[in-house]
Design a protein around this motif. Structure first.
Motif, PDB file in Angstrom:
ATOM      1  N   ILE A  74      38.817  53.015  37.889  1.00 23.35           N
ATOM      2  CA  ILE A  74      38.027  52.106  37.053  1.00 23.35           C
ATOM      3  C   ILE A  74      38.888  50.926  36.629  1.00 23.35           C
ATOM      4  N   PRO A  75      38.478  49.708  36.912  1.00 17.95           N
ATOM      5  CA  PRO A  75      39.272  48.536  36.506  1.00 17.95           C
ATOM      6  C   PRO A  75      39.430  48.494  34.977  1.00 17.95           C
ATOM      7  N   GLN A  76      40.628  48.097  34.519  1.00 21.02           N
ATOM      8  CA  GLN A  76      40.886  48.061  33.082  1.00 21.02           C
ATOM      9  C   GLN A  76      39.935  47.137  32.322  1.00 21.02           C
ATOM     10  N   PRO A  77      39.570  45.953  32.879  1.00 21.01           N
ATOM     11  CA  PRO A  77      38.612  45.094  32.144  1.00 21.01           C
ATOM     12  C   PRO A  77      37.272  45.775  31.889  1.00 21.01           C
ATOM     13  N   LEU A  78      36.846  46.637  32.803  1.00 18.61           N
ATOM     14  CA  LEU A  78      35.584  47.344  32.597  1.00 18.61           C
ATOM     15  C   LEU A  78      35.733  48.377  31.484  1.00 18.61           C
ATOM     16  N   LYS A 189      35.957  47.778  41.906  1.00 17.79           N
ATOM     17  CA  LYS A 189      37.115  46.889  41.994  1.00 17.79           C
ATOM     18  C   LYS A 189      36.735  45.476  42.404  1.00 17.79           C
ATOM     19  N   ASP A 190      35.537  45.303  42.935  1.00 20.12           N
ATOM     20  CA  ASP A 190      35.121  43.984  43.417  1.00 20.12           C
ATOM     21  C   ASP A 190      34.244  43.234  42.420  1.00 20.12           C
ATOM     22  N   LEU A 191      33.964  43.820  41.265  1.00 21.40           N
ATOM     23  CA  LEU A 191      33.112  43.164  40.268  1.00 21.40           C
ATOM     24  C   LEU A 191      33.861  42.041  39.551  1.00 21.40           C
ATOM     25  N   THR A 192      33.124  41.010  39.163  1.00 21.12           N
ATOM     26  CA  THR A 192      33.693  39.966  38.317  1.00 21.12           C
ATOM     27  C   THR A 192      33.623  40.435  36.861  1.00 21.12           C
ATOM     28  N   LEU A 193      34.333  39.725  35.968  1.00 20.87           N
ATOM     29  CA  LEU A 193      34.312  40.090  34.561  1.00 20.87           C
ATOM     30  C   LEU A 193      32.890  39.989  34.000  1.00 20.87           C
ATOM     31  N   ALA A 194      32.159  38.946  34.405  1.00 20.07           N
ATOM     32  CA  ALA A 194      30.783  38.790  33.919  1.00 20.07           C
ATOM     33  C   ALA A 194      29.907  39.962  34.362  1.00 20.07           C
ATOM     34  N   GLN A 195      30.117  40.435  35.585  1.00 21.51           N
ATOM     35  CA  GLN A 195      29.344  41.566  36.081  1.00 21.51           C
ATOM     36  C   GLN A 195      29.730  42.863  35.368  1.00 21.51           C
ATOM     37  N   MET A 196      31.021  43.018  35.073  1.00 23.05           N
ATOM     38  CA  MET A 196      31.454  44.190  34.313  1.00 23.05           C
ATOM     39  C   MET A 196      30.833  44.187  32.923  1.00 23.05           C
ATOM     40  N   ALA A 197      30.813  43.015  32.282  1.00 18.21           N
ATOM     41  CA  ALA A 197      30.233  42.907  30.944  1.00 18.21           C
ATOM     42  C   ALA A 197      28.745  43.209  30.965  1.00 18.21           C
ATOM     43  N   MET A 198      28.072  42.810  32.050  1.00 19.35           N
ATOM     44  CA  MET A 198      26.650  43.106  32.196  1.00 19.35           C
ATOM     45  C   MET A 198      26.421  44.615  32.210  1.00 19.35           C
ATOM     46  N   ILE A 199      27.225  45.343  32.986  1.00 20.50           N
ATOM     47  CA  ILE A 199      27.092  46.798  33.077  1.00 20.50           C
ATOM     48  C   ILE A 199      27.438  47.447  31.735  1.00 20.50           C
ATOM     49  N   ALA A 200      28.491  46.949  31.075  1.00 19.42           N
ATOM     50  CA  ALA A 200      28.907  47.528  29.795  1.00 19.42           C
ATOM     51  C   ALA A 200      27.863  47.316  28.704  1.00 19.42           C
ATOM     52  N   GLY A 201      26.994  46.346  28.851  1.00 20.13           N
ATOM     53  CA  GLY A 201      25.962  46.095  27.858  1.00 20.13           C
ATOM     54  C   GLY A 201      24.707  46.913  28.036  1.00 20.13           C
ATOM     55  N   LEU A 202      24.602  47.663  29.137  1.00 21.42           N
ATOM     56  CA  LEU A 202      23.365  48.381  29.441  1.00 21.42           C
ATOM     57  C   LEU A 202      23.130  49.659  28.631  1.00 21.42           C
ATOM     58  N   PRO A 203      24.156  50.423  28.221  1.00 24.25           N
ATOM     59  CA  PRO A 203      23.887  51.693  27.536  1.00 24.25           C
ATOM     60  C   PRO A 203      23.001  51.578  26.303  1.00 24.25           C
ATOM     61  N   ALA A 220      21.889  37.598  27.438  1.00 26.88           N
ATOM     62  CA  ALA A 220      22.286  37.545  26.032  1.00 26.88           C
ATOM     63  C   ALA A 220      23.143  38.752  25.663  1.00 26.88           C
ATOM     64  N   ARG A 221      22.745  39.928  26.137  1.00 24.32           N
ATOM     65  CA  ARG A 221      23.533  41.136  25.865  1.00 24.32           C
ATOM     66  C   ARG A 221      24.895  41.055  26.537  1.00 24.32           C
ATOM     67  N   ARG A 222      24.937  40.539  27.763  1.00 22.49           N
ATOM     68  CA  ARG A 222      26.221  40.373  28.458  1.00 22.49           C
ATOM     69  C   ARG A 222      27.164  39.502  27.641  1.00 22.49           C
ATOM     70  N   ASN A 223      26.635  38.429  27.076  1.00 18.61           N
ATOM     71  CA  ASN A 223      27.472  37.514  26.293  1.00 18.61           C
ATOM     72  C   ASN A 223      27.936  38.154  24.994  1.00 18.61           C
ATOM     73  N   VAL A 224      27.137  39.078  24.433  1.00 15.68           N
ATOM     74  CA  VAL A 224      27.593  39.827  23.261  1.00 15.68           C
ATOM     75  C   VAL A 224      28.815  40.669  23.622  1.00 15.68           C
ATOM     76  N   VAL A 225      28.749  41.315  24.790  1.00 20.01           N
ATOM     77  CA  VAL A 225      29.889  42.119  25.246  1.00 20.01           C
ATOM     78  C   VAL A 225      31.112  41.234  25.435  1.00 20.01           C
ATOM     79  N   LEU A 226      30.923  40.086  26.042  1.00 19.23           N
ATOM     80  CA  LEU A 226      32.051  39.171  26.241  1.00 19.23           C
ATOM     81  C   LEU A 226      32.605  38.699  24.896  1.00 19.23           C
ATOM     82  N   GLY A 227      31.693  38.519  23.938  1.00 20.98           N
ATOM     83  CA  GLY A 227      32.133  38.134  22.602  1.00 20.98           C
ATOM     84  C   GLY A 227      32.967  39.207  21.948  1.00 20.98           C
ATOM     85  N   ARG A 228      32.596  40.481  22.134  1.00 19.44           N
ATOM     86  CA  ARG A 228      33.394  41.580  21.592  1.00 19.44           C
ATOM     87  C   ARG A 228      34.764  41.628  22.238  1.00 19.44           C
TER      88      ARG A 228
END
Length: 833
Positions: A74-78, A189-203, A220-228
């Motif tokens: 699992i990539p550390q940014p995720l 490993k091939d996801l961008t940071l924005a894509q990782m944030a999108m997945i992290a916002g789904l739960p 909007a939820r993705r950007n909240v994750v990026l803000g955190r």
């Protein structure tokens, strides 16, 4: 002092009450607390995946999409994105977050509402595995105790790994591995940071915040994750600005199927459900490696589809599938309306729906449902003379306007030149089975033109009359009962009066050509019907039927009448291929199998095929053929040991039949002296290999057509016919628009089934050295006279070397030829001619 004492007493009492309450609650919820072993051995619901022998994914089964990953993958940014959003103090707390609990309590007291909050990742894991999402006090209490227990049993990394593999993320994706594939078609490993944030916002709300269903809210939820991430100093402002500016790129990605092979994967699914039950089979993460080779399986599917289209096209064009508009009565539809109509068409196999929008003398322009306009040139149209019946076609067209008009909805497909051609959905059906005759491994299997159109697997389910494909088995019985390849029988019409029916039975050759005295080798190679009948009579009906049962055929499928000699028995393609394999492997009856290995979700091998193989060690364990338990016995590899396939006919018998079938491909005689002749399988010569033996098969009225052929390592059977038994395949006239290599005349095993066999075997044998069937010990090779089958002193075109089992060779030379050279049944001369 009294106040202090009472205050202290109050706190002591409260503490005791709290402890008693806590202990009571613990014992109340204790039955719901999972054991240490359950937590250590927790099973993720992972779909069953089916692979080719060489590791290509061909299908997966299960309601939940899950691709388990380890914490190291699992990539550390995720990880940071999930921690920052869901539980930033995860690595510091003991499973519950006191600060979060206090905050949640304040919200409850101030608002009177039970809002979600205070759940750590460990508590979410407890809920996801062992509880429901019901907002109730008792559920939250259970959640806390289970979370504390989990923290005591597992490490933080183990908890996080389980959580990230278990969490629901929408679109049937469970776990981050599946989410990456479903939304982006990528590995983690091939996801961008924005894509990782999108997945992290789904739960928080997998359905409502889904980027496919609601991209605006998801962004909007993705950007909240990026803000955190920014707030917790995981990323810089520049990285944040870049990531929040990225567009939504998610769309649904299906399972990454490498090779779509639905018939074999359905066989696997049914077998796994039979072994493990549907729930365990679908959700335990089994990885099943089949016996089929990807290259060979793909070749079989392509050959079957191409051959059915070839059959269908030579019988003529049946017209459009629909009329979208009549150009003589109305103007053309708009492109938007045309595309709407085309989108209603369910595309099958390689066919694509198209609308004709323009036609000139030699070309047609059509529109596909993806809005692409393509040109159909004359070469890809000129086959389409009118279909009248299965026996009649119209005249060859001279212009495209005779075939198509604007407004027609048609089918098109890409041909071998990668050009679109006019096509249609084939009416006939087909099946291909290819085995390794040395151990029964199914190399390729196709049960029909399209699984979406029909899930009926004709390769293993369709019992159809085998026609002349029965003859090698009839001739094998003859060799076992005193006949040789040099025996002479009379190839002449048979007239037999049937007193019970009051009619004469007149089996005929097809075509109705008779050669008079003929050797058995040539009779089998040229598929002489009357010789097959004479051999059955000579051996005896019951004795012949008993011999056929040695090849694994079911007793109920072998009819006891003289029509058996002409192939009236009904057998499935896989049963036929299994029986034919005995001629390729020296007389052994193998058991076809299609599962090579079963692994669990962690790659541990649960099962490996241990098939019975062709071997010479008579002391090895030998399996007795069992025709009542089905074709696919379960093999047990707990104690692997050599298992020899049973010897059902002698090696000598098998070799001699294979030799006669070799002549069916390569013929015999001498063409320069006008004595040359071709076998019915001569089209296999196109492969340029001298190691091939084969046999055509055609039933009455060309209802069922077959070709079976092999060398030592590959045995392949092809069937072509209609699903509705009794429908003839018909015949075609010569099409003046096509080249001289076209197929015409009555449909037959050689014309209808063998072309698919040739196309398939070209790929299956590519790069493989020739594997001829070597003569076994116990045979002698002696020069005989071709006309009489007796010994010959000559060394010219009138003679050849022939193989004989020891003790069966002729003892007389042609110069002392007797007056009666026929080895014949007891019929009178009048009945014979």
């Amino acid at each position: 002092m009294i106040l202090l004492k009472r205050t202290l007493q109050f706190f002591i009492i409260c503490t005791l009450i709290g402890l008693i309450t806590l202990v009571s609650l613990y014992y109340y919820v204790k039955p719901d607390i999972p054991s240490v072993q359950v937590l250590k051995d927790v099973q993720l619901q992972t779909p069953m995946q089916v692979f080719t022998k060489d590791g290509l994914l061909i299908n997966q089964f299960g309601e939940k999409r899950r691709i388990p990953v380890t914490i190291d993958e699992i990539p550390q940014p995720l990880i940071d994105a999930f921690l920052a959003t869901e539980d930033n103090r995860f690595y510091d707390h003991i499973g519950i977050d006191p600060i979060g609990i206090v905050r949640s309590a304040i919200v409850l007291i101030s608002t009177g509402e039970k809002k979600q909050g205070a759940s750590t990742i460990t508590m979410q894991l407890a809920r996801n595995f062992f509880l429901t999402r019901e907002k109730a006090y008792i559920r939250k209490i259970k959640e806390i105790f289970i979370a504390l227990h989990i923290e005591n049993v597992l490490t933080k990394d183990e908890i996080l790994e389980l959580y990230l593999n278990k969490i629901e993320l929408g679109n049937r994706a469970f776990g981050i591995g599946a989410a990456a594939q479903v939304y982006y078609g990528k590995e983690l490993k091939d996801l961008t940071l924005a894509q990782m944030a999108m997945i992290a916002g789904l739960p928080k709300a997998p359905s409502a915040l889904n980027p496919i269903r609601n991209p605006t809210r998801a962004k909007a939820r993705r950007n909240v994750v990026l803000g955190r991430l920014l707030t917790e100093n995981y990323i810089t402002q520049d990285v944040y600005d870049d990531a929040t500016s990225q567009p939504i790129t998610a769309y649904f990605h299906g399972a990454e199927i490498d090779l779509y092979a639905p018939y074999i994967s359905e066989m696997v699914r049914a077998e796994m459900v039979s072994r493990y039950g549907i729930d365990k089979a679908y959700n335990s993460g089994f990885k099943i490696f089949t016996s089929v080779e990807s290259k060979v399986q793909k070749a079989a599917q392509t050959a079957l589809i191409n051959n059915l289209h070839s059959y269908d096209m030579r019988h003529g064009f049946r017209g459009p599938t629909a009329i979208l508009w009549d150009p003589e009565k109305q103007s053309a539809l708009s492109e938007k309306k045309i595309l709407a109509k085309l989108n209603e068409a369910k595309e099958i196999g390689t066919l694509k729906a198209a609308a004709v929008i323009n036609v000139d003398e030699k070309n047609a322009t059509v529109l596909l449902k993806n809005a692409e306009q393509i040109n159909l040139n004359w070469d890809n149209l000129k086959w389409a003379r009118k279909y009248i019946t299965r026996y009649r076609q119209g005249f060859a067209p001279t212009t495209a306007t005779e075939i198509l008009t604007p407004g027609m909805q048609i089918w098109v497909r890409k041909n071998s030149n990668n050009e679109y051609e006019l096509s249609q959905l084939p009416e006939a059906s087909s099946a291909i089975v290819s085995l390794d005759p040395q151990d029964g491994r199914i190399k390729a299997i196709v049960g029909g033109y399209s699984f979406e159109q029909s899930q009926y697997n004709r390769a293993i389910q369709a019992k159809r009359q085998v026609g002349s494909n029965i003859k090698p088995f009839i001739y094998s019985a003859a060799l076992e009962n005193g006949y040789t390849l040099a025996s002479i029988l009379n190839d002449a019409p048979i007239n037999q009066w049937d007193k019970s029916q009051g009619v004469a039975w007149r089996p005929k050759n097809s075509p109705a050509v008779y050669n008079g005295p003929i050797r058995i080798r040539r009779a089998l190679a040229q598929s002489k019907n009357v010789i097959s009948v004479r051999l059955l009579r000579g051996v005896g009906l019951q004795r012949t039927a008993d011999h056929l049962l040695k090849f694994g055929f079911k007793n109920s499928d072998i009819n006891r009448s003289e029509s058996l000699a002409l192939g009236s028995a009904s057998i499935t393609p896989i049963e036929l291929a299994r029986g034919m394999s005995a001629f390729a492997n020296g007389g052994h009856l193998i058991e076809p199998y299609f599962i090579s290995e079963i692994q669990d979700a962690y790659g541990n091998s649960l099962f490996k095929a241990n098939p019975s193989v062709v071997c010479d060690d008579t002391s090895a364990q030998s399996l007795t053929p069992d025709n009542t338990t089905g074709l696919f016995p379960q093999q047990n590899t707990d104690t692997p040991q050599l298992k020899c396939a049973p010897q059902v006919i002698s090696k000598q018998n098998a070799f001699l039949i294979a030799q006669a079938m070799h002549s069916a491909v390569w013929g015999g005689g001498n063409w320069s002296h006008k004595t040359g002749w071709s076998g019915t399988g001569w089209r296999a010569q196109a492969l340029g290999r001298r190691d091939l033996s084969g046999k055509t098969g055609t039933t009455n009225d060309s209802v069922d057509t077959w070709f079976s052929g092999f060398n030592r390592n590959v045995m392949t059977s092809v069937w072509v016919g209609f699903d509705n038994p009794g429908n003839p395949l018909g015949r075609t006239s010569y099409n003046n628009n096509l080249d001289s290599g076209q197929i015409s005349g009555a449909e037959s095993g050689a014309k209808t089934a063998q072309p698919a066999w040739v196309e398939f075997m070209k790929v299956a044998l590519e790069g493989k050295p020739e594997a001829p069937i070597e003569p076994p010990e116990g045979l002698v090779s002696i020069r005989i006279d071709l006309e009489t089958g007796l010994l010959s002193h000559k060394n010219d075109y009138t003679s050849r070397f022939e193989y004989f089992d020891k003790g069966t060779a002729p003892t007389k030379y042609v110069m002392s030829q007797p007056t009666d050279i026929f080895e014949e049944d007891t019929k009178t001369e009048e009945e014979l001619f």
